[in-house]
Design an enzyme around this catalytic site. Structure first.
Site, PDB file in Angstrom:
ATOM      1  N   SER A   1     -10.402  10.898 -27.124  1.00 37.51           N
ATOM      2  CA  SER A   1     -11.214  10.133 -26.248  1.00 37.51           C
ATOM      3  C   SER A   1     -10.664   9.499 -25.209  1.00 37.51           C
ATOM      4  O   SER A   1     -11.216   8.989 -24.294  1.00 37.51           O
ATOM      5  CB  SER A   1     -11.957   9.000 -27.207  1.00 37.51           C
ATOM      6  OG  SER A   1     -13.076   9.608 -27.974  1.00 37.51           O
TER       7      SER A   1
ATOM      8  N   ASP B   1     -28.930  10.174 -26.727  1.00 36.16           N
ATOM      9  CA  ASP B   1     -27.958  10.380 -27.600  1.00 36.16           C
ATOM     10  C   ASP B   1     -28.404  10.337 -29.240  1.00 36.16           C
ATOM     11  O   ASP B   1     -28.521   9.391 -29.593  1.00 36.16           O
ATOM     12  CB  ASP B   1     -26.627   9.608 -27.649  1.00 36.16           C
ATOM     13  CG  ASP B   1     -25.623  10.125 -28.774  1.00 36.16           C
ATOM     14  OD1 ASP B   1     -25.720  11.257 -29.286  1.00 36.16           O
ATOM     15  OD2 ASP B   1     -24.443   9.289 -29.091  1.00 36.16           O
TER      16      ASP B   1
ATOM     17  N   ASP C   1     -21.629  13.640 -32.772  1.00 39.61           N
ATOM     18  CA  ASP C   1     -21.003  12.525 -32.342  1.00 39.61           C
ATOM     19  C   ASP C   1     -20.340  11.960 -33.665  1.00 39.61           C
ATOM     20  O   ASP C   1     -20.778  12.193 -35.021  1.00 39.61           O
ATOM     21  CB  ASP C   1     -21.929  11.711 -31.791  1.00 39.61           C
ATOM     22  CG  ASP C   1     -21.596  10.622 -30.677  1.00 39.61           C
ATOM     23  OD1 ASP C   1     -21.653  10.649 -29.616  1.00 39.61           O
ATOM     24  OD2 ASP C   1     -21.149   9.614 -31.336  1.00 39.61           O
TER      25      ASP C   1
ATOM     26  N   HIS D   1     -26.007   6.847 -30.222  1.00 35.39           N
ATOM     27  CA  HIS D   1     -25.670   5.643 -29.590  1.00 35.39           C
ATOM     28  C   HIS D   1     -26.885   5.302 -28.596  1.00 35.39           C
ATOM     29  O   HIS D   1     -26.864   4.582 -27.845  1.00 35.39           O
ATOM     30  CB  HIS D   1     -24.474   5.791 -28.453  1.00 35.39           C
ATOM     31  CG  HIS D   1     -23.213   6.164 -29.102  1.00 35.39           C
ATOM     32  ND1 HIS D   1     -22.273   5.068 -29.334  1.00 35.39           N
ATOM     33  CD2 HIS D   1     -22.655   7.280 -29.525  1.00 35.39           C
ATOM     34  CE1 HIS D   1     -21.288   5.564 -29.951  1.00 35.39           C
ATOM     35  NE2 HIS D   1     -21.491   6.807 -29.995  1.00 35.39           N
TER      36      HIS D   1
ATOM     37  N   CYS E   1     -18.724   7.465 -26.554  1.00 32.86           N
ATOM     38  CA  CYS E   1     -19.903   8.577 -26.995  1.00 32.86           C
ATOM     39  C   CYS E   1     -19.678   9.617 -26.673  1.00 32.86           C
ATOM     40  O   CYS E   1     -19.397  10.341 -25.416  1.00 32.86           O
ATOM     41  CB  CYS E   1     -21.011   8.038 -26.004  1.00 32.86           C
ATOM     42  SG  CYS E   1     -22.691   9.161 -26.330  1.00 32.86           S
TER      43      CYS E   1
END
Length: 635
Positions: free
Chosen positions: A337, A361, A374, A380, A393
């Site tokens: 990430s 999401d 996810d 999210h 996310c």
């Protein structure tokens, strides 16, 4: 009555002419050879005659010091007594001589092996050390028995020392005895210099170079650190015995290298890693100065200077922890990430997203027959760009990757340094992988493997898939972002210092190039990264900080496993996720950026961000964590 045949006068004269021609030809050959030797080849054979009459006794140069940015010496020299054997004077069985010497001085099997290797390399020429660092008692015992050992003497020699042992070993490197390969390389340098007399050899006198850098900065700056060896011209007899010293040429010490590294920061980070494996690089974005370059675990470079013993070498080489592996330079990792801020900036620059544009999401993204999940069950909710970075996310970046495509991502990331050689002043840097359709065609052989499938694009958005970069590249990219697109080549050596005058010549390069970026877009990303440390994934680690810093956590999958089945504690250690973190501070004018990985540790917020927080506390505010022993200078 006996009759005599009249001799053939013509035949006799013919033989005389042939004999005369033969003698004349021989005489001409001798004269020609004399002219060749005395006139045409005079210089060559005169030099050879001088070489037979004159021996060059080497005087090695003192190696330059390695100094950190604050004046702390981390590579130095010291003088000690050695027991030397003159290979030219020793007659008979060398093994027997060493056995007799071992009766009065302790000589280990390792000493014997090193001596014999040096003896073979020297071709029985010059003085070779048998035992180093003699103590007073050993010295006294030998001097009392010196008469028994012609050709053996005690001399003072300079030795290389790394006073902080394992500290910064991967960036400093080490020196070792000159190998046959080293000699061949240096011999080529001598030949290229076209040295045709004894004085010209001063700058490249091969026997005077006994140690060379093997890895790290010792290797990269070998020609700077080594200095110029000197020599004595000694007249010798045909038997090789010295008669008198004709002249001397002094050696000149090597130059010192002044690092950009803050060795106290380096020490702090190495201590904070403890028994974890990983890599940590800190850079000053405005200059490209590398402030810390950590590879854990590390090793003691002092073990290599006089030749490492087989037991220690086996332990280091066979260890599953790979202490000899330079992780920041050579290790390639999926960025996880930590890639998302760069993806978000790419979306803004390529007009694929606006800051306020949102997605919903649900906790997953379906593409074809595959579901990309996810990390947050249930998702999210409504996510804009800032929230996608703050809460990390995945679904936001799955859709973004689909919309951008692999080649657009490649073209945007390349100028930041992803998948590119940074050019840092160390040898052996890995390039990593920044995927594209062209890359795949060039990498794989089978046509079905060369084709790029759209499903392969999706995971690239969250820093997985084919994405594989060094931590050095990740730190370099973070520095380029923090420096508003101005690219500075990272470097470990800040200046070259003259050992006599202390004058310094800066090595800091000018900017390499500029990435054409919209300043407003850069500020959007920086603002989101600041919020990560305020209310996002690394808020706990940065609670109470006396400065504003931006950051981004990352957790990179090592082993292909469905996330719903992954259990950290139940997974084999070397298959567990990596913890990553990038940061910059202070946020308004960054003086330091960080990129790091803690291998197989788990979540970046839990294992990487706390280390980064303590490193930034020290560098920005001068605070030293209580759990780490205070820094002490070497004696």
């Amino acid at each position: 009555m006996v009759s005599f045949k009249k001799p053939n006068l013509d035949s006799f004269q013919e033989r005389i002419r042939i004999a005369t021609l033969f003698v004349t030809v021989c005489f001409l050959l001798l004269v020609t050879r004399l002219i060749w030797l005395q006139l045409i080849s005079h210089g060559k054979y005169s030099l050879l005659a001088e070489s037979n009459r004159i021996a060059l006794v080497p005087a090695p140069a003192n190696r330059g010091l390695i100094i950190d940015r604050n004046g702390i010496v981390i590579g130095r020299n010291y003088s000690a007594l050695t027991l030397d054997i003159n290979a030219e004077e020793v007659k008979g069985n060398v093994d027997q001589l060493i056995n007799e010497l071992s009766e009065i001085i302790d000589i280990s099997p390792r000493d014997r092996r090193n001596f014999k290797r040096s003896l073979e390399d020297s071709r029985n020429m010059g003085t070779i050390p048998l035992r180093s660092m003699l103590n007073e008692a050993e010295t006294a015992r030998f001097m009392a028995n010196r008469y028994r050992f012609p050709g053996v003497e005690i001399r003072a020699r300079n030795f290389r020392e790394y006073p902080y042992n394992e500290l910064a070993s991967h960036l400093v490197g080490y020196i070792g005895r000159v190998s046959q390969r080293d000699k061949e390389r240096m011999q080529t340098e001598i030949e290229n210099s076209k040295a045709d007399d004894l004085d010209a050899l001063q700058t490249s006198f091969l026997p005077g170079i006994q140690y060379v850098g093997k890895i790290g900065l010792e290797q990269s700056y070998e020609s700077v650190l080594r200095g110029v060896p000197g020599y004595d011209q000694v007249e010798i007899t045909a038997g090789g015995k010295p008669v008198r010293t004709l002249s001397s040429s002094p050696s000149f010490p090597g130059k010192n290298i002044v690092l950009s590294v803050d060795v106290k920061l380096q020490y702090l980070v190495e201590e904070l890693y403890g028994n974890f494996r990983g890599a940590f690089v800190a850079i000053e974005p405005e200059t490209g100065d590398v402030l810390a370059f950590v590879s854990k675990p590390n090793f003691n470079p002092n073990d290599f200077v006089e030749g490492i013993d087989s037991v220690t070498w086996k332990e280091l080489n066979d260890s599953p922890q790979k202490p000899l592996y330079n992780r920041p330079l050579k290790g390639i990792y999926p960025p996880g990430s930590t890639y998302k801020p760069f993806m978000a900036l790419a979306a803004l620059e390529n007009k694929k997203r606006t800051p306020s544009q949102t997605i919903s999401d649900p906790g997953y993204f379906d593409f074809g027959n595959h579901t990309f999940r996810d990390d947050k069950k249930g998702g999210h909710g409504i996510v804009d760009m800032q929230k996608s970075i703050v809460e990390s996310c995945d679904t936001y970046y799955y859709t973004l990757a689909r919309d951008m495509g692999v080649n657009m991502m490649h073209d945007f990331m390349k100028p930041f340094g992803f998948g590119q050689i940074t050019g840092i002043d160390l040898q052996g840097e890995s390039k990593g992988v920044l995927p594209s359709t062209d890359w795949k065609k060039a990498t794989f052989k089978k046509p079905e493997q060369q084709k790029w499938y759209e499903g392969e694009t999706i995971s690239l958005g969250i820093g997985q898939g084919y994405n594989s970069f060094t931590i050095l590249q990740l730190a370099h990219a973070m520095a380029n972002l923090a420096n508003n697109g101005i690219v500075m080549k990272p470097h470990l050596v800040k200046a070259i210092e003259d050992p006599f005058t202390r004058n310094r010549v800066l090595t800091t390069p000018k900017e390499s190039y500029r990435i054409d970026l919209n300043p407003e877009n850069i500020e959007i990303i920086k603002k989101a990264m600041v919020e990560v440390n305020v209310s996002g994934t690394s808020a706990t680690a940065f609670r109470g900080a006396g400065y504003v810093a931006g950051g981004k956590t990352g957790t990179a999958q090592v082993f292909s496993l469905n996330s719903k089945d992954y259990k950290h504690g139940a997974t084999a250690e070397f298959l567990r996720d990596h913890a990553l973190y990038i940061a910059f501070a202070p946020a308004d004018k960054p003086t330091i950026v960080i990129a790091m990985v803690v291998e197989n540790a788990g979540f970046g917020a839990q294992y990487a961000a706390p280390i980064a927080r303590k490193a930034l506390d020290y560098y920005v505010e001068g605070k030293w964590p209580k759990e780490v022993p205070e820094w002490k200078r070497a004696p």
